[in-house]
Design an enzyme around this catalytic site. Structure first.
Site, short mmCIF file in Angstrom:
data_model
loop_
_atom_site.label_atom_id
_atom_site.label_comp_id
_atom_site.label_asym_id
_atom_site.label_seq_id
_atom_site.Cartn_x
_atom_site.Cartn_y
_atom_site.Cartn_z
CG ASP A 1 178.67 97.99 34.56
OD1 ASP A 1 179.76 97.81 34.96
OD2 ASP A 1 177.77 99.00 34.63
CE LYS B 1 193.68 103.58 33.62
NZ LYS B 1 192.92 102.51 32.75
NE ARG C 1 178.77 102.89 32.55
CZ ARG C 1 180.32 103.40 32.38
NH1 ARG C 1 181.21 102.61 32.46
NH2 ARG C 1 180.08 104.74 32.37
CB ALA D 1 185.97 99.25 29.37
N GLY E 1 185.00 105.34 24.70
CA GLY E 1 185.96 105.97 25.21
C GLY E 1 186.96 106.64 23.93
N GLY F 1 184.60 99.18 26.06
CA GLY F 1 184.54 100.70 26.30
C GLY F 1 184.37 101.48 25.37
#
Length: 347
Positions: free
Chosen positions: A66, A164, A37, A87, A15, A12
């Site tokens: 992805d 999460k 991605r 990610a 981020g 990711g």
């Protein structure tokens, strides 16, 4: 083996936390591979790292992958000694169901862990969240710690917190059942602040931006805060420290605070930049009324008046972690927003 011979995968790469992890790794001499991605975002990521003071050059490489698909993950993990996995898929739109949040997050964690295991990675450091610890508990008489898990039976757990919680649990379950020696550590940060590197910043930064731009007052909300640079430092410590294997680490600087007190820090420390800042506390009734029209406020209603204090004693004791103060994290966020021209008042 010196760090320059060690490759670390950071998932990711667009981020906020991931980019600060990359900065910390590159500054420590590691080679970094990151997933995005779309490879079209490589230039943006490199520019953000440059803002953070690092010209990555050939020490940084990119792979398109992805979390919702298997493609690219074997290539991403190949040859890596460690993985920092932050990610997380975020569904768009206000009508997303729990399943639309949870399933991609759970599947994504397992997908990355499986690729790491198959590539012979030594340890994965998972960026989890305080949302996997604090949700659904009601008033607490002590600070939250790493033994706490969000209570998913509560009706006050929101889809993000549920995703999460379930995705972190899925990660621990996978490593226990199918890890074949793969090691796992998890970092659970509270609200992450600190220097913004570009215009695509995280939701938590918007909190500071809204206050600086003159929101009319502050809901009676309580949160812990931590600087993203210290979160990245904790990831690095958890990556290599023997004592971190199989452990979770809460990341918070000092004690939690009310939003009105956060506004007070900005007022006190930011001079003319804080001219529009209000330290007024909004009555709970006003927030509840606003939540009827504003979906963004709806999640705040069950948290009104709740103290969400936590402790990082474990990370300090086991890993020697020493974060900068919450006040310095708040100020660093504001200064970076102003420096990059991201505040309405500074443009």
């Amino acid at each position: 083996m010196s760090n320059k011979d060690v490759q670390v995968l950071v998932t990711g790469g667009t981020g906020f936390i991931a980019q600060h992890c990359m900065l910390a790794l590159l500054n420590d001499g590691y080679r970094v591979r990151t997933t995005v991605r779309s490879l079209a975002r490589e230039a943006e990521v490199r520019a953000n790292l440059r803002t953070g003071g690092v010209e990555a050059g050939e020490r940084l490489s990119f792979v398109a992958a992805d979390l919702g698909r298997d493609d690219g993950w074997a290539e991403a993990a190949a040859g890596c000694t460690y993985v920092m996995h932050g990610a997380s898929p975020t569904p768009t739109g206000n009508q997303t169901s729990d399943e639309e949040w949870t399933r991609p997050a759970v599947d994504g964690n397992v997908r990355v862990l499986r690729a790491a295991r198959d590539a012979g990675v030594r340890r994965v450091v998972l960026t989890s969240a305080f949302g996997a610890i604090c949700a659904g508990h009601g008033p607490m008489t002590r600070p939250f710690n790493e033994t706490d898990w969000s209570d998913l039976t509560s009706k006050h757990v929101w889809p993000y917190q549920k995703s999460k919680t379930l995705s972190e649990r899925a990660a621990w379950d996978f490593v226990a059942r199918e890890g074949q020696g793969l090691e796992l550590s998890a970092i659970n940060p509270v609200t992450v602040l600190g220097p913004v590197l570009g215009a695509d910043y995280s939701h938590s930064i918007r909190l500071i931006k809204n206050i600086l731009e003159g929101q009319p007052g502050n809901p009676k909300l309580n949160s812990g805060f931590v600087d993203v640079r210290d979160v990245a430092d904790l990831h690095l410590r958890a990556m290599t420290h023997e004592a971190a294997r199989g452990e979770r680490f809460l990341a918070i600087a000092g004690e939690s605070m009310w939003l009105a007190d956060l506004a007070g820090v900005l007022k006190q420390r930011m001079g003319p930049l804080a001219d529009k800042v209000s330290t007024r506390v909004l009555p709970n009734a006003v927030v509840r009324l606003g939540a009827l029209k504003d979906p963004a406020l709806r999640g705040a209603v069950p948290l009104l008046g709740l103290v969400l204090n936590a402790t990082s004693e474990k990370a300090m004791r086991l890993l020697g972690w020493s974060p900068r103060s919450r006040e310095d994290a708040i100020v660093a966020t504001a200064e970076s927003l102003a420096r990059l021209g991201l505040l309405r008042s500074s443009q």
